[in-house]
Design a protein around this motif. Structure first.
Motif, short mmCIF file in Angstrom:
data_model
loop_
_atom_site.label_atom_id
_atom_site.label_comp_id
_atom_site.label_asym_id
_atom_site.label_seq_id
_atom_site.Cartn_x
_atom_site.Cartn_y
_atom_site.Cartn_z
N VAL A 1 0.85 -1.19 0.00
CA VAL A 1 0.00 0.00 0.00
C VAL A 1 0.88 1.24 0.00
N ASP B 1 0.37 5.56 0.86
CA ASP B 1 -0.58 6.61 1.22
C ASP B 1 -0.24 7.94 0.55
N GLY C 1 0.76 10.65 1.67
CA GLY C 1 0.37 11.84 2.41
C GLY C 1 1.56 12.74 2.74
N LEU D 1 2.92 13.39 6.99
CA LEU D 1 2.62 12.23 7.81
C LEU D 1 3.91 11.56 8.26
N SER E 1 6.89 9.05 8.68
CA SER E 1 7.48 8.09 7.76
C SER E 1 8.04 6.92 8.57
#
Length: 50
Positions: free
Chosen positions: A6, A8, A10, A13, A15
């Motif tokens: 997956v 994201d 973002g 955010l 890490s």
């Protein structure tokens, strides 16, 4: 370290490896094993060597 398929993407955010401002000391890792798990997970085992 367990890696899941997956992403994201973002901004701002946490890490995988966060650091304080500036550059910190690098830590060397030695790969001990790799195991493919259920659900396309990959389990990487490392030892901190430096």
């Amino acid at each position: 370290m367990l890696l899941a398929p997956v992403a994201d993407g973002g901004v701002g955010l946490p890490s995988l490896f966060d650091a304080r401002e500036g550059r910190g000391p690098a830590r060397k890792l030695k790969l001990l094993s790799v195991e493919q798990r259920k659900g396309d997970l990959v389990w990487l085992r490392y030892k901190v060597t430096g």
